[in-house]
Write a protein that holds these residues in place. Structure first.
Motif, PDB file in Angstrom:
ATOM      1  N   PRO A   1       0.828  -1.214   0.000  1.00  0.00           N
ATOM      2  CA  PRO A   1       0.000   0.000   0.000  1.00  0.00           C
ATOM      3  C   PRO A   1       0.858   1.259   0.000  1.00  0.00           C
ATOM      4  CG  PRO A   1       0.066  -0.953   2.186  1.00  0.00           C
ATOM      5  CD  PRO A   1       0.854  -1.882   1.305  1.00  0.00           C
ATOM      6  N   THR A   2       0.232   2.382  -0.219  1.00  0.00           N
ATOM      7  CA  THR A   2       0.931   3.663  -0.190  1.00  0.00           C
ATOM      8  C   THR A   2       1.269   4.041   1.254  1.00  0.00           C
ATOM      9  OG1 THR A   2      -1.143   4.906  -0.066  1.00  0.00           O
ATOM     10  CG2 THR A   2      -0.265   4.414  -2.260  1.00  0.00           C
ATOM     11  N   MET A   3       2.107   5.042   1.411  1.00  0.00           N
ATOM     12  CA  MET A   3       2.497   5.480   2.744  1.00  0.00           C
ATOM     13  C   MET A   3       1.300   5.987   3.544  1.00  0.00           C
ATOM     14  SD  MET A   3       5.771   4.932   3.012  1.00  0.00           S
ATOM     15  CE  MET A   3       6.312   5.950   4.374  1.00  0.00           C
ATOM     16  N   LYS A   4       0.407   6.716   2.891  1.00  0.00           N
ATOM     17  CA  LYS A   4      -0.755   7.238   3.603  1.00  0.00           C
ATOM     18  C   LYS A   4      -1.685   6.116   4.032  1.00  0.00           C
ATOM     19  CE  LYS A   4      -4.459  10.657   3.386  1.00  0.00           C
ATOM     20  NZ  LYS A   4      -5.095  11.754   2.615  1.00  0.00           N
ATOM     21  N   ASP A   5      -1.877   5.120   3.163  1.00  0.00           N
ATOM     22  CA  ASP A   5      -2.719   3.990   3.536  1.00  0.00           C
ATOM     23  C   ASP A   5      -2.107   3.220   4.698  1.00  0.00           C
ATOM     24  OD1 ASP A   5      -4.511   4.654   1.573  1.00  0.00           O
ATOM     25  OD2 ASP A   5      -3.702   3.260   0.095  1.00  0.00           O
ATOM     26  N   ARG A   6      -0.792   3.076   4.699  1.00  0.00           N
ATOM     27  CA  ARG A   6      -0.124   2.397   5.816  1.00  0.00           C
ATOM     28  C   ARG A   6      -0.277   3.188   7.109  1.00  0.00           C
ATOM     29  NH1 ARG A   6       5.718   1.170   3.255  1.00  0.00           N
ATOM     30  NH2 ARG A   6       4.895   1.982   1.301  1.00  0.00           N
ATOM     31  N   ALA A   7      -0.184   4.501   7.008  1.00  0.00           N
ATOM     32  CA  ALA A   7      -0.339   5.336   8.201  1.00  0.00           C
ATOM     33  C   ALA A   7      -1.767   5.264   8.750  1.00  0.00           C
ATOM     34  CB  ALA A   7       0.032   6.778   7.876  1.00  0.00           C
ATOM     35  N   MET A   8      -2.751   5.235   7.868  1.00  0.00           N
ATOM     36  CA  MET A   8      -4.129   5.116   8.321  1.00  0.00           C
ATOM     37  C   MET A   8      -4.363   3.751   8.972  1.00  0.00           C
ATOM     38  SD  MET A   8      -5.772   7.944   7.731  1.00  0.00           S
ATOM     39  CE  MET A   8      -7.501   7.479   7.772  1.00  0.00           C
ATOM     40  N   GLN A   9      -3.759   2.702   8.433  1.00  0.00           N
ATOM     41  CA  GLN A   9      -3.876   1.381   9.048  1.00  0.00           C
ATOM     42  C   GLN A   9      -3.245   1.369  10.434  1.00  0.00           C
ATOM     43  OE1 GLN A   9      -2.132  -1.405   6.293  1.00  0.00           O
ATOM     44  NE2 GLN A   9      -3.638  -0.992   4.695  1.00  0.00           N
ATOM     45  N   ALA A  10      -2.064   1.981  10.546  1.00  0.00           N
ATOM     46  CA  ALA A  10      -1.395   2.032  11.851  1.00  0.00           C
ATOM     47  C   ALA A  10      -2.193   2.851  12.853  1.00  0.00           C
ATOM     48  CB  ALA A  10       0.007   2.614  11.683  1.00  0.00           C
ATOM     49  N   LEU A  11      -2.847   3.917  12.385  1.00  0.00           N
ATOM     50  CA  LEU A  11      -3.650   4.763  13.270  1.00  0.00           C
ATOM     51  C   LEU A  11      -4.847   4.006  13.823  1.00  0.00           C
ATOM     52  CD1 LEU A  11      -4.346   7.523  14.506  1.00  0.00           C
ATOM     53  CD2 LEU A  11      -5.477   8.111  12.342  1.00  0.00           C
ATOM     54  N   TYR A  12      -5.564   3.308  12.956  1.00  0.00           N
ATOM     55  CA  TYR A  12      -6.745   2.577  13.411  1.00  0.00           C
ATOM     56  C   TYR A  12      -6.364   1.303  14.157  1.00  0.00           C
ATOM     57  CZ  TYR A  12     -10.095   5.648  11.186  1.00  0.00           C
ATOM     58  OH  TYR A  12     -10.868   6.739  10.869  1.00  0.00           O
ATOM     59  N   LYS A  13      -5.166   0.801  13.927  1.00  0.00           N
ATOM     60  CA  LYS A  13      -4.697  -0.341  14.710  1.00  0.00           C
ATOM     61  C   LYS A  13      -4.537   0.030  16.178  1.00  0.00           C
ATOM     62  CE  LYS A  13      -0.931  -3.713  15.017  1.00  0.00           C
ATOM     63  NZ  LYS A  13      -0.568  -3.410  16.417  1.00  0.00           N
ATOM     64  N   LEU A  14      -4.131   1.267  16.438  1.00  0.00           N
ATOM     65  CA  LEU A  14      -4.019   1.723  17.817  1.00  0.00           C
ATOM     66  C   LEU A  14      -5.365   1.680  18.539  1.00  0.00           C
ATOM     67  CD1 LEU A  14      -1.648   4.817  17.339  1.00  0.00           C
ATOM     68  CD2 LEU A  14      -1.053   2.600  18.320  1.00  0.00           C
ATOM     69  N   ALA A  15      -6.451   1.907  17.801  1.00  0.00           N
ATOM     70  CA  ALA A  15      -7.786   1.891  18.403  1.00  0.00           C
ATOM     71  C   ALA A  15      -8.363   0.485  18.486  1.00  0.00           C
ATOM     72  CB  ALA A  15      -8.727   2.794  17.601  1.00  0.00           C
ATOM     73  N   LEU A  16      -7.952  -0.407  17.589  1.00  0.00           N
ATOM     74  CA  LEU A  16      -8.491  -1.768  17.581  1.00  0.00           C
ATOM     75  C   LEU A  16      -7.697  -2.723  18.461  1.00  0.00           C
ATOM     76  CD1 LEU A  16      -9.273  -2.152  13.771  1.00  0.00           C
ATOM     77  CD2 LEU A  16     -10.905  -1.735  15.615  1.00  0.00           C
ATOM     78  N   ALA A  17      -6.428  -2.411  18.710  1.00  0.00           N
ATOM     79  CA  ALA A  17      -5.576  -3.312  19.492  1.00  0.00           C
ATOM     80  C   ALA A  17      -6.113  -3.565  20.900  1.00  0.00           C
ATOM     81  CB  ALA A  17      -4.156  -2.759  19.542  1.00  0.00           C
ATOM     82  N   PRO A  18      -6.604  -2.549  21.645  1.00  0.00           N
ATOM     83  CA  PRO A  18      -7.129  -2.845  22.986  1.00  0.00           C
ATOM     84  C   PRO A  18      -8.306  -3.812  22.974  1.00  0.00           C
ATOM     85  CG  PRO A  18      -6.750  -0.497  22.711  1.00  0.00           C
ATOM     86  CD  PRO A  18      -6.592  -1.106  21.362  1.00  0.00           C
ATOM     87  N   VAL A  19      -9.152  -3.722  21.946  1.00  0.00           N
ATOM     88  CA  VAL A  19     -10.290  -4.634  21.852  1.00  0.00           C
ATOM     89  C   VAL A  19      -9.809  -6.042  21.539  1.00  0.00           C
ATOM     90  CG1 VAL A  19     -12.473  -5.093  20.687  1.00  0.00           C
ATOM     91  CG2 VAL A  19     -11.739  -2.740  21.075  1.00  0.00           C
TER      92      VAL A  19
END
Length: 235
Positions: A164-182
């Motif tokens: 994926p592009t850098m922005k798509d990777r950054a968005m994935q990493a951002l939402y991973k921070l919110a999904l990881a606790p669940v």
């Protein structure tokens, strides 16, 4: 005949201490730094601060602290099964300035930081990283196609890899921070693959604890399905 004059209502302004308390309470609820906190380590001399200086002056310990605090609140809400609160806290986290900083840092400091996507864009300079933080927004966001390459395997075959592009990777990493606790709160206690804070050594220790008892299983069977996902029909 005299009329009684009713006293007019007197409005007293709030004291400075009360205003300060209200502002601090709102800041704690949103977990979002103020404009001053965003540049608390940057020396302002009246002139415009360069974006590269802003990135190099980030207090990463403070960013980790704020994001970890929100993640702990999400995990607590999951345990209490307060799903509406989970959504609210996840929304706060994905819009947090500190979370966006950590997402950009994550994808620009791993092994794939020099591999671009279909747009050929890389975030290598400090100035590009700082500007990338402000571009992470859900509104108007649309993911781009994946860049397809093939990597040679030991047996001579090629394994497809989608980048994926850098922005798509950054968005994935951002939402991973919110999904990881669940995910970490609801996951199985004996799963160790792709888990945060767990490694192969933890799996070995769990196997030893389970197999070292007198009544433990004698044999361990391992199965490896050759080309499992390559031969499964899409239909």
């Amino acid at each position: 005949m005299t009329q009684e004059l009713k006293p007019k209502a007197v409005f007293q302004p709030l004291a400075n201490d009360e205003l300060t308390f209200n502002r601090c309470f709102i800041a704690r609820e949103s977990e979002e730094p103020s404009k001053t906190e965003k540049l608390e380590t940057v020396k302002l001399t009246g002139a415009s601060v360069d974006d590269a200086d802003k990135w190099n002056s980030i207090d990463w310990k403070t960013a980790q602290k704020h994001v970890r605090r929100l993640q702990m609140r999400i995990a607590k809400a999951v345990l209490e099964k307060r799903w509406n609160r989970v959504k609210t806290l996840q929304h706060l986290l994905t819009n947090s300035f500190y979370a966006k900083l950590l997402a950009v840092k994550r994808i620009t400091s791993n092994k794939g930081k020099k591999t671009p996507g279909v747009d050929g864009v890389l975030w290598q300079s400090a100035r590009a990283k700082w500007r990338a933080v402000s571009s992470l927004s859900r509104h108007g966001y649309k993911s781009q196609p994946l860049r397809r390459i093939y990597i040679l395997k030991k047996n001579g075959k090629k394994r497809p890899l989608s980048i994926p592009t850098m922005k798509d990777r950054a968005m994935q990493a951002l939402y991973k921070l919110a999904l990881a606790p669940v995910a970490e709160t609801t996951a199985d206690g004996n799963s160790y693959g792709f888990r945060e804070g767990r490694s192969c050594a933890d799996a070995v220790q769990a196997c030893f604890n389970a197999l070292s008892k007198p009544n433990s299983a004698t044999w361990v069977l391992e199965a490896d399905i050759k080309g499992c996902f390559d031969n499964i029909s899409v239909e």
